[in-house]
Design a protein around this motif. Structure first.
Motif, mmCIF file in Angstrom:
data_model
loop_
_atom_site.group_PDB
_atom_site.id
_atom_site.type_symbol
_atom_site.label_atom_id
_atom_site.label_comp_id
_atom_site.label_asym_id
_atom_site.label_seq_id
_atom_site.Cartn_x
_atom_site.Cartn_y
_atom_site.Cartn_z
ATOM 1 N N MET A 1 -23.900 62.751 -7.603
ATOM 2 C CA MET A 1 -22.490 62.413 -7.530
ATOM 3 C C MET A 1 -22.259 61.160 -8.370
ATOM 4 N N ILE A 2 -21.081 61.075 -8.956
ATOM 5 C CA ILE A 2 -20.746 59.926 -9.787
ATOM 6 C C ILE A 2 -19.540 59.202 -9.191
ATOM 7 N N GLU A 3 -19.521 57.895 -9.352
ATOM 8 C CA GLU A 3 -18.417 57.097 -8.820
ATOM 9 C C GLU A 3 -17.224 57.180 -9.770
ATOM 10 N N VAL A 4 -16.032 57.401 -9.210
ATOM 11 C CA VAL A 4 -14.790 57.435 -9.983
ATOM 12 C C VAL A 4 -13.780 56.543 -9.284
ATOM 13 N N SER A 5 -12.738 56.160 -10.020
ATOM 14 C CA SER A 5 -11.664 55.383 -9.404
ATOM 15 C C SER A 5 -10.495 56.318 -9.093
ATOM 16 N N LEU A 6 -9.639 55.887 -8.213
ATOM 17 C CA LEU A 6 -8.461 56.675 -7.861
ATOM 18 C C LEU A 6 -7.543 56.839 -9.068
ATOM 19 N N ASN A 7 -7.603 55.913 -10.027
ATOM 20 C CA ASN A 7 -6.790 56.007 -11.247
ATOM 21 C C ASN A 7 -7.265 57.113 -12.176
ATOM 22 N N GLU A 8 -8.477 57.616 -11.975
ATOM 23 C CA GLU A 8 -9.028 58.652 -12.850
ATOM 24 C C GLU A 8 -8.775 60.069 -12.344
ATOM 25 N N ILE A 9 -8.261 60.196 -11.130
ATOM 26 C CA ILE A 9 -8.034 61.522 -10.546
ATOM 27 C C ILE A 9 -6.619 61.598 -9.983
ATOM 28 N N ASP A 10 -6.113 62.806 -9.832
ATOM 29 C CA ASP A 10 -4.754 62.991 -9.358
ATOM 30 C C ASP A 10 -4.755 63.852 -8.094
ATOM 31 N N ASP A 11 -4.113 63.355 -7.073
ATOM 32 C CA ASP A 11 -3.922 64.087 -5.810
ATOM 33 C C ASP A 11 -5.203 64.629 -5.178
ATOM 34 N N PRO A 12 -6.187 63.765 -4.912
ATOM 35 C CA PRO A 12 -7.363 64.238 -4.189
ATOM 36 C C PRO A 12 -6.991 64.586 -2.748
ATOM 37 N N VAL A 13 -7.573 65.636 -2.233
ATOM 38 C CA VAL A 13 -7.270 66.131 -0.892
ATOM 39 C C VAL A 13 -8.522 65.992 -0.028
ATOM 40 N N PHE A 14 -8.350 65.360 1.135
ATOM 41 C CA PHE A 14 -9.455 65.187 2.077
ATOM 42 C C PHE A 14 -9.103 65.863 3.399
ATOM 43 N N ASP A 15 -10.046 66.620 3.931
ATOM 44 C CA ASP A 15 -9.896 67.339 5.190
ATOM 45 C C ASP A 15 -10.268 66.393 6.335
ATOM 46 N N LEU A 16 -9.347 66.118 7.226
ATOM 47 C CA LEU A 16 -9.594 65.172 8.314
ATOM 48 C C LEU A 16 -10.657 65.659 9.297
ATOM 49 N N THR A 17 -10.947 66.957 9.287
ATOM 50 C CA THR A 17 -12.016 67.466 10.158
ATOM 51 C C THR A 17 -13.384 67.220 9.526
ATOM 52 N N GLN A 18 -13.400 66.767 8.276
ATOM 53 C CA GLN A 18 -14.652 66.530 7.561
ATOM 54 C C GLN A 18 -14.972 65.048 7.449
ATOM 55 N N LEU A 19 -14.634 64.294 8.500
ATOM 56 C CA LEU A 19 -14.965 62.871 8.483
ATOM 57 C C LEU A 19 -16.161 62.620 9.377
ATOM 58 N N ALA A 20 -16.915 61.601 8.998
ATOM 59 C CA ALA A 20 -18.092 61.220 9.769
ATOM 60 C C ALA A 20 -18.128 59.697 9.869
ATOM 61 N N PHE A 21 -18.603 59.210 11.006
ATOM 62 C CA PHE A 21 -18.716 57.772 11.224
ATOM 63 C C PHE A 21 -19.977 57.517 12.033
ATOM 64 N N GLN A 22 -20.911 56.794 11.408
ATOM 65 C CA GLN A 22 -22.166 56.499 12.088
ATOM 66 C C GLN A 22 -22.778 55.235 11.488
ATOM 67 N N ASP A 23 -23.218 54.346 12.341
ATOM 68 C CA ASP A 23 -23.908 53.122 11.929
ATOM 69 C C ASP A 23 -23.144 52.341 10.858
ATOM 70 N N GLY A 24 -21.836 52.225 11.026
ATOM 71 C CA GLY A 24 -21.019 51.440 10.109
ATOM 72 C C GLY A 24 -20.629 52.146 8.828
ATOM 73 N N MET A 25 -21.081 53.395 8.643
ATOM 74 C CA MET A 25 -20.762 54.164 7.438
ATOM 75 C C MET A 25 -19.704 55.214 7.779
ATOM 76 N N PHE A 26 -18.588 55.167 7.061
ATOM 77 C CA PHE A 26 -17.502 56.127 7.221
ATOM 78 C C PHE A 26 -17.484 57.013 5.979
ATOM 79 N N SER A 27 -17.392 58.313 6.168
ATOM 80 C CA SER A 27 -17.273 59.213 5.021
ATOM 81 C C SER A 27 -16.249 60.300 5.318
ATOM 82 N N LEU A 28 -15.612 60.748 4.253
ATOM 83 C CA LEU A 28 -14.561 61.762 4.350
ATOM 84 C C LEU A 28 -14.716 62.683 3.147
ATOM 85 N N ALA A 29 -14.886 63.986 3.403
ATOM 86 C CA ALA A 29 -15.124 64.958 2.333
ATOM 87 C C ALA A 29 -13.844 65.681 1.957
ATOM 88 N N GLY A 30 -13.748 65.999 0.675
ATOM 89 C CA GLY A 30 -12.589 66.735 0.189
ATOM 90 C C GLY A 30 -12.853 67.301 -1.192
#
Length: 132
Positions: A1-30
């Motif tokens: 995976m490569i890091e991108v900025s929000l300025n480089e992409i348009d209208d990213p969609v994240f599914d709220l059922t695809q979030l994870a939170f463990q040991d201080g790490m939050f992630s959201l897939a989309g």
């Protein structure tokens, strides 16, 4: 995976059922759709197939990650179960994700928190991605 900025992409969609939170790490897939596999900056995203002659829209995996998160709150006012990300605001003690359609995620953070967007391969492709 490569890091991108929000300025480089348009209208990213994240599914709220695809979030994870463990040991201080939050992630959201989309996902995000890229015209001909290109970021808004014009850089081409290449996967294992190296689709240099592809035309049209190519859907890519996208992951939002944040470390140093102590707690979070999701306010899905529209009730869609997803956030079409419009902005990411980092401020002392919080990272706030705001959607185009009313949805807001507030991450309460420690002093040394960070966040990033990571672009993965197209949904048709498996494996690595790189920029060209």
């Amino acid at each position: 995976m490569i890091e991108v900025s929000l300025n480089e992409i348009d209208d990213p969609v994240f599914d709220l059922t695809q979030l994870a939170f463990q040991d201080g790490m939050f992630s959201l897939a989309g996902f995000v759709d890229l015209s001909e596999g290109r970021l808004l900056s014009g850089r081409r995203v290449v996967g294992t197939r190296e689709n240099e002659n592809r035309i049209g829209w190519i859907r890519h995996r996208l992951l939002f990650r944040a470390a140093g998160v102590e707690s979070f709150e999701v306010d899905d006012k529209a009730g869609l179960g997803e956030i079409i990300l419009d902005s990411i605001e980092a401020r002392p003690g919080a990272i706030v994700l705001t959607g185009v359609i009313p949805c807001r995620i507030e991450l309460r953070t420690a002093a040394r928190a960070w966040s990033r967007l990571e672009l993965g391969p197209s949904l048709e492709d498996r494996g690595f991605v790189r920029l060209q």
